[in-house]
Design a protein around this motif. Structure first.
Motif, PDB file in Angstrom:
ATOM      1  N   UNK A 123       0.773  -1.120  -0.137  1.00  0.00           N
ATOM      2  CA  UNK A 123      -0.453  -0.320  -0.367  1.00  0.00           C
ATOM      3  C   UNK A 123       0.858   1.270   0.088  1.00  0.00           C
ATOM      4  N   UNK A 124       1.701   1.207   1.005  1.00  0.00           N
ATOM      5  CA  UNK A 124       3.102   2.103   0.549  1.00  0.00           C
ATOM      6  C   UNK A 124       3.349   2.483  -0.250  1.00  0.00           C
ATOM      7  N   UNK A 125       4.008   1.513  -1.198  1.00  0.00           N
ATOM      8  CA  UNK A 125       4.522   1.884  -2.203  1.00  0.00           C
ATOM      9  C   UNK A 125       3.544   2.023  -3.263  1.00  0.00           C
ATOM     10  N   UNK A 126       2.654   1.467  -3.378  1.00  0.00           N
ATOM     11  CA  UNK A 126       1.503   2.558  -4.757  1.00  0.00           C
ATOM     12  C   UNK A 126       1.067   3.415  -3.774  1.00  0.00           C
ATOM     13  N   UNK A 127       1.054   4.191  -3.031  1.00  0.00           N
ATOM     14  CA  UNK A 127       0.477   4.924  -2.962  1.00  0.00           C
ATOM     15  C   UNK A 127       1.572   5.915  -3.493  1.00  0.00           C
ATOM     16  N   UNK A 128       3.270   5.653  -3.059  1.00  0.00           N
ATOM     17  CA  UNK A 128       3.837   6.223  -3.298  1.00  0.00           C
ATOM     18  C   UNK A 128       4.690   6.432  -4.923  1.00  0.00           C
ATOM     19  N   UNK A 129       4.109   5.678  -5.273  1.00  0.00           N
ATOM     20  CA  UNK A 129       4.634   5.392  -6.895  1.00  0.00           C
ATOM     21  C   UNK A 129       3.330   5.336  -8.037  1.00  0.00           C
ATOM     22  N   UNK A 130       2.157   5.817  -7.172  1.00  0.00           N
ATOM     23  CA  UNK A 130       0.865   6.291  -7.672  1.00  0.00           C
ATOM     24  C   UNK A 130       0.955   7.092  -9.009  1.00  0.00           C
ATOM     25  N   UNK A 131       0.806   7.083 -10.509  1.00  0.00           N
ATOM     26  CA  UNK A 131       1.062   8.186 -11.307  1.00  0.00           C
ATOM     27  C   UNK A 131      -0.074   8.778 -11.502  1.00  0.00           C
ATOM     28  N   UNK A 132      -0.192   9.935 -12.266  1.00  0.00           N
ATOM     29  CA  UNK A 132      -1.212  10.901 -13.559  1.00  0.00           C
ATOM     30  C   UNK A 132      -1.105  10.333 -14.539  1.00  0.00           C
ATOM     31  N   UNK A 133      -2.272   9.459 -14.206  1.00  0.00           N
ATOM     32  CA  UNK A 133      -2.577   9.066 -16.109  1.00  0.00           C
ATOM     33  C   UNK A 133      -3.092   8.919 -17.033  1.00  0.00           C
ATOM     34  N   UNK A 134      -2.922  11.069 -16.773  1.00  0.00           N
ATOM     35  CA  UNK A 134      -3.195  11.436 -18.543  1.00  0.00           C
ATOM     36  C   UNK A 134      -1.940  11.471 -18.730  1.00  0.00           C
ATOM     37  N   UNK A 135      -0.446  11.335 -18.132  1.00  0.00           N
ATOM     38  CA  UNK A 135       0.512  11.013 -18.542  1.00  0.00           C
ATOM     39  C   UNK A 135       1.550  10.343 -18.210  1.00  0.00           C
ATOM     40  N   UNK A 136       1.356   9.153 -17.331  1.00  0.00           N
ATOM     41  CA  UNK A 136       2.067   8.771 -16.722  1.00  0.00           C
ATOM     42  C   UNK A 136       2.742   7.255 -18.469  1.00  0.00           C
ATOM     43  N   UNK A 137       3.916   7.114 -17.680  1.00  0.00           N
ATOM     44  CA  UNK A 137       4.720   6.242 -18.882  1.00  0.00           C
ATOM     45  C   UNK A 137       4.206   4.697 -18.761  1.00  0.00           C
ATOM     46  N   UNK A 138       4.946   4.101 -19.622  1.00  0.00           N
ATOM     47  CA  UNK A 138       4.747   2.752 -20.010  1.00  0.00           C
ATOM     48  C   UNK A 138       4.949   1.966 -18.982  1.00  0.00           C
ATOM     49  N   UNK A 139       6.857   2.668 -18.145  1.00  0.00           N
ATOM     50  CA  UNK A 139       7.182   1.893 -17.039  1.00  0.00           C
ATOM     51  C   UNK A 139       6.264   2.491 -15.547  1.00  0.00           C
ATOM     52  N   UNK A 140       5.740   4.283 -15.544  1.00  0.00           N
ATOM     53  CA  UNK A 140       5.036   4.491 -14.676  1.00  0.00           C
ATOM     54  C   UNK A 140       3.485   2.902 -13.907  1.00  0.00           C
ATOM     55  N   UNK A 141       3.296   3.149 -15.409  1.00  0.00           N
ATOM     56  CA  UNK A 141       2.422   2.127 -14.688  1.00  0.00           C
ATOM     57  C   UNK A 141       2.567   0.743 -14.838  1.00  0.00           C
ATOM     58  N   UNK A 142       3.404   0.216 -15.031  1.00  0.00           N
ATOM     59  CA  UNK A 142       3.710  -1.758 -14.874  1.00  0.00           C
ATOM     60  C   UNK A 142       3.926  -1.006 -13.595  1.00  0.00           C
ATOM     61  N   UNK A 143       5.062  -0.268 -12.874  1.00  0.00           N
ATOM     62  CA  UNK A 143       4.788  -0.318 -11.592  1.00  0.00           C
ATOM     63  C   UNK A 143       4.440   0.186 -10.596  1.00  0.00           C
ATOM     64  N   UNK A 144       3.221   1.174 -10.616  1.00  0.00           N
ATOM     65  CA  UNK A 144       2.673   1.077 -10.412  1.00  0.00           C
ATOM     66  C   UNK A 144       1.001  -0.157 -10.040  1.00  0.00           C
ATOM     67  N   UNK A 145       1.107  -1.003 -11.148  1.00  0.00           N
ATOM     68  CA  UNK A 145       0.045  -1.793 -11.336  1.00  0.00           C
ATOM     69  C   UNK A 145       0.350  -3.100 -10.512  1.00  0.00           C
ATOM     70  N   UNK A 146       1.981  -3.043 -10.401  1.00  0.00           N
ATOM     71  CA  UNK A 146       2.599  -4.808 -10.201  1.00  0.00           C
ATOM     72  C   UNK A 146       2.331  -4.306  -8.509  1.00  0.00           C
ATOM     73  N   UNK A 147       2.669  -3.088  -8.112  1.00  0.00           N
ATOM     74  CA  UNK A 147       2.442  -2.407  -6.666  1.00  0.00           C
ATOM     75  C   UNK A 147       0.576  -3.229  -6.041  1.00  0.00           C
ATOM     76  N   UNK A 148      -0.147  -2.578  -6.947  1.00  0.00           N
ATOM     77  CA  UNK A 148      -1.113  -2.927  -6.871  1.00  0.00           C
ATOM     78  C   UNK A 148      -1.172  -4.187  -7.108  1.00  0.00           C
ATOM     79  N   UNK A 149      -1.171  -5.560  -7.685  1.00  0.00           N
ATOM     80  CA  UNK A 149      -1.422  -6.869  -7.615  1.00  0.00           C
ATOM     81  C   UNK A 149      -0.847  -7.145  -6.201  1.00  0.00           C
TER      82      UNK A 149
END
Length: 389
Positions: free
Chosen positions: A209-235
């Protein structure tokens, strides 16, 4: 057992090269080659062996030492003694004429070794990893990035093979050296998995949860790496929550992970890192895993039908785990033949991975208890997974 020097000498003579000619072709000093071949040095840096191997036109493994084929499927702590020591002890002091490792050399050696990780080649890694870890540690600050990557992989391997203390050591060191939050999150991803395998569900949930909060990107301009990183924290949040009887939190995290996957639109591996591959298929695999945790075999099988399985590599990070979930679902619905067939499929594709999975042992135990007679194939599989009969 032959030494590295004996193996170098054997191949060099077969190639018809003198020690001087090998030194000129490889860039390794004549003095180092002589000391290796004369037994004054039991081994050499992996970077050195790699240079010699390239000059001799053989795989680096040929000089580093082939794993014992009789140990290839054994679940044994002793196999990893040298890896644990390399993680826990400082690097060896170089000899007077030792050539120090270089960042480019260690990076190249790691690049050659990475397919062993993604291919679950545990026996080969038990030979290659210790000198590579020592070389990376000896690089100093300039080798930080390659060292972090190696420690991430080593930590993942130690979790896979249930060497939990060694995994913790490797991952904590990688996290300490991380340069930014995305690099740190790549390590935390495996740390959460380590906590899950140890049954530390609350700790895994809080960390994810802590790292999901810290890595949550702004969806409108998120890079693929940011989305991948955040997605894995959520999983990881979802995996910890579903195991800790928090179905609402698990479902919410999975919905957000799905949104990240939809935004990506495909499977994405940041920097070609198989450990961080994330996308719509990964989310579906983890949704099926969650269904298995809450004892919904019908849902596991239904979700499995929607997964584009043909695009997954036989030894990809999530494929084999998914096959175990499917095997578990089949045995729970009384289809023992299909369940056993999935175990056979995993064993054919990943014979070194399966023996480390207690989940597989549990599934096979239920298959056997549901059958009146044991086939030769079942007895063989019981031996593979360490199930006493």
């Amino acid at each position: 057992m032959s030494t590295a020097g004996q193996r170098v000498k054997e191949v060099r003579k077969r190639r018809g090269l003198s020690q001087r000619e090998l030194a000129d072709a490889s860039g390794v000093s004549l003095s180092t080659i002589r000391k290796l071949e004369q037994g004054e040095r039991a081994t050499a840096r992996l970077e050195t062996l790699r240079k010699l191997a390239h000059a001799l036109r053989v795989p680096t493994m040929r000089l580093a030492g082939e794993p014992n084929p009789e140990d290839a499927s054994a679940e044994t702590v002793d196999r990893w003694t040298a890896v644990r020591e390399a993680l826990e002890r400082p690097p060896l002091a170089p000899g007077l004429d030792d050539e120090p490792p270089t960042v480019s050399g260690v990076r190249a050696a790691l690049r050659e070794t990475e397919p062993l990780f993604s291919g679950d080649q545990f026996a080969a890694l038990s030979v290659m990893l210790p000198p590579l870890l020592r070389d990376a540690e000896a690089l100093g600050p300039e080798g930080r990035r390659v060292r972090v990557r190696l420690l991430q992989l080593a930590g993942w391997l130690m979790v896979q093979t249930r060497q939990f203390k060694a995994a913790e050591t490797a991952l904590e060191r990688a996290l300490d050296d991380a340069a930014d939050r995305l690099e740190g999150a790549a390590t935390v991803n495996t740390l959460c998995w380590l906590l899950l395998r140890q049954g530390e569900l609350g700790k895994a949930y809080d960390l994810a949860v802590k790292w999901a909060d810290e890595t949550e990107p702004r969806m409108s301009r998120a890079t693929p790496t940011e989305l991948s990183t955040w997605g894995w924290m959520l999983l990881r949040v979802s995996a910890a929550a579903v195991r800790n009887s928090q179905p609402g939190e698990a479902e919410d995290a999975l919905k957000f992970a799905t949104a990240a996957a939809v935004a990506l639109g495909r499977e994405h591996a940041p920097e070609n890192d198989f450990l961080r591959t994330f996308g719509p298929t990964t989310v579906k695999l983890k949704a099926a895993e969650n269904a298995g945790v809450i004892d919904r075999p019908d849902m596991v099988l239904r979700l499995a039908e929607r997964i584009p399985f043909s695009g997954l590599k036989p030894t990809s990070n999530n494929r084999n785990r998914h096959l175990l979930d499917v095997a578990d679902a089949y045995v729970k619905t009384g289809d023992y033949a299909e369940s056993f067939g999935k175990l056979q499929q995993i064993n054919a594709d990943s014979p070194e991975w399966l023996p480390n999975q207690r989940y597989a042992r549990d599934i096979l135990g239920r298959v056997i208890s549901g059958r009146r007679t044991l086939t030769v194939e079942m007895r063989t599989m019981a031996n593979v997974v360490g199930l006493p009969l």
